[in-house]
Design a protein around this motif. Structure first.
Motif, PDB file in Angstrom:
ATOM      1  N   ARG A  36     -99.607 -58.140-104.686  1.00  0.00           N
ATOM      2  CA  ARG A  36     -98.604 -59.202-104.530  1.00  0.00           C
ATOM      3  C   ARG A  36     -97.573 -58.750-103.516  1.00  0.00           C
ATOM      4  NH1 ARG A  36     -98.550 -63.048-108.618  1.00  0.00           N
ATOM      5  NH2 ARG A  36     -99.918 -62.602-110.347  1.00  0.00           N
ATOM      6  N   THR A  38     -94.388 -60.520-100.461  1.00  0.00           N
ATOM      7  CA  THR A  38     -93.577 -61.629 -99.970  1.00  0.00           C
ATOM      8  C   THR A  38     -93.796 -61.788 -98.474  1.00  0.00           C
ATOM      9  OG1 THR A  38     -91.682 -60.188 -99.589  1.00  0.00           O
ATOM     10  CG2 THR A  38     -91.774 -61.329-101.719  1.00  0.00           C
ATOM     11  N   GLU A  92     -96.738 -69.345-102.243  1.00  0.00           N
ATOM     12  CA  GLU A  92     -95.924 -70.352-102.916  1.00  0.00           C
ATOM     13  C   GLU A  92     -94.453 -70.056-102.713  1.00  0.00           C
ATOM     14  OE1 GLU A  92     -96.130 -70.193-107.333  1.00  0.00           O
ATOM     15  OE2 GLU A  92     -97.515 -68.533-106.955  1.00  0.00           O
ATOM     16  N   PRO A  93     -93.656 -71.120-102.670  1.00  0.00           N
ATOM     17  CA  PRO A  93     -92.221 -70.900-102.460  1.00  0.00           C
ATOM     18  C   PRO A  93     -91.585 -70.260-103.681  1.00  0.00           C
ATOM     19  CG  PRO A  93     -92.660 -73.207-102.909  1.00  0.00           C
ATOM     20  CD  PRO A  93     -93.991 -72.522-102.834  1.00  0.00           C
ATOM     21  N   ASP A  94     -90.546 -69.493-103.419  1.00  0.00           N
ATOM     22  CA  ASP A  94     -89.739 -68.933-104.492  1.00  0.00           C
ATOM     23  C   ASP A  94     -88.455 -69.755-104.512  1.00  0.00           C
ATOM     24  OD1 ASP A  94     -88.886 -67.307-106.546  1.00  0.00           O
ATOM     25  OD2 ASP A  94     -89.290 -65.439-105.494  1.00  0.00           O
ATOM     26  N   ALA A  95     -87.402 -69.268-105.036  1.00  0.00           N
ATOM     27  CA  ALA A  95     -86.128 -69.992-105.065  1.00  0.00           C
ATOM     28  C   ALA A  95     -85.688 -70.332-103.638  1.00  0.00           C
ATOM     29  CB  ALA A  95     -85.073 -69.133-105.750  1.00  0.00           C
ATOM     30  N   ALA A  98     -85.249 -67.897-100.592  1.00  0.00           N
ATOM     31  CA  ALA A  98     -85.929 -66.636-100.895  1.00  0.00           C
ATOM     32  C   ALA A  98     -87.249 -66.566-100.128  1.00  0.00           C
ATOM     33  CB  ALA A  98     -86.190 -66.527-102.395  1.00  0.00           C
ATOM     34  N   THR A 100     -91.278 -66.296 -99.353  1.00  0.00           N
ATOM     35  CA  THR A 100     -92.462 -66.882 -99.968  1.00  0.00           C
ATOM     36  C   THR A 100     -93.179 -65.812-100.795  1.00  0.00           C
ATOM     37  OG1 THR A 100     -92.741 -68.475 -98.184  1.00  0.00           O
ATOM     38  CG2 THR A 100     -94.720 -67.898 -99.417  1.00  0.00           C
ATOM     39  N   LYS A 101     -93.605 -66.159-102.006  1.00  0.00           N
ATOM     40  CA  LYS A 101     -94.399 -65.251-102.828  1.00  0.00           C
ATOM     41  C   LYS A 101     -95.857 -65.346-102.366  1.00  0.00           C
ATOM     42  CE  LYS A 101     -93.276 -67.083-106.760  1.00  0.00           C
ATOM     43  NZ  LYS A 101     -93.114 -67.383-108.196  1.00  0.00           N
TER      44      LYS A 101
END
Length: 128
Positions: A36, A38, A92-95, A98, A100-101
């Motif tokens: 995982r 970012t 996928e977007p994070d907050a 922030a 991207t995850k």
């Protein structure tokens, strides 16, 4: 086992940083790995750029889903010669504001054991 680096056939994910806590394992002749991280790009930009880097002998398969206003991009690169060899990212977007995850997974036929080496005991296979 720790995933020190991705197999050479997997293109780098643009503008991304991955956790050193990735893992890989071999079960039933298939090597699998996951990690995982970012990315500084949007999920769509990550998916577009990574699909464009697909090796010539791979096809890119894209899937975009939107749920409750959140859009997730999944891109899978699959070998044309051996569908058991694939790599996939999920961006996928994070907050808001922030990074991207990004989740990366792959599978490929595992390397055969070296001549004269004993197979690993079944108890060392994850999930068993």
């Amino acid at each position: 086992l720790p995933l020190a680096q991705l197999p050479a056939w997997i293109p780098p994910v643009p503008a991304s940083t991955f956790s050193p806590e990735g893992a890989k394992w071999v079960a039933e002749g298939i090597e699998s790995g996951k990690t995982r991280g970012t990315a500084t790009l949007s999920p769509k930009e990550v998916a577009d750029a990574w699909a464009a880097k697909a090796p010539p002998d791979f096809k890119a398969i894209r899937k975009t889903t939107t749920t409750d206003g959140v859009t997730v991009e999944v891109t899978r690169l699959v070998s044309k010669a051996d569908p058991a060899r694939w790599a996939e990212i999920k961006a996928e977007p994070d907050a808001a504001g922030a990074p991207t995850k990004v989740r990366l997974r792959y599978q490929m036929p595992g390397q055969p054991p070296a001549p004269g080496s004993a197979p690993a005991p079944a108890s060392t296979t994850p999930g068993r």
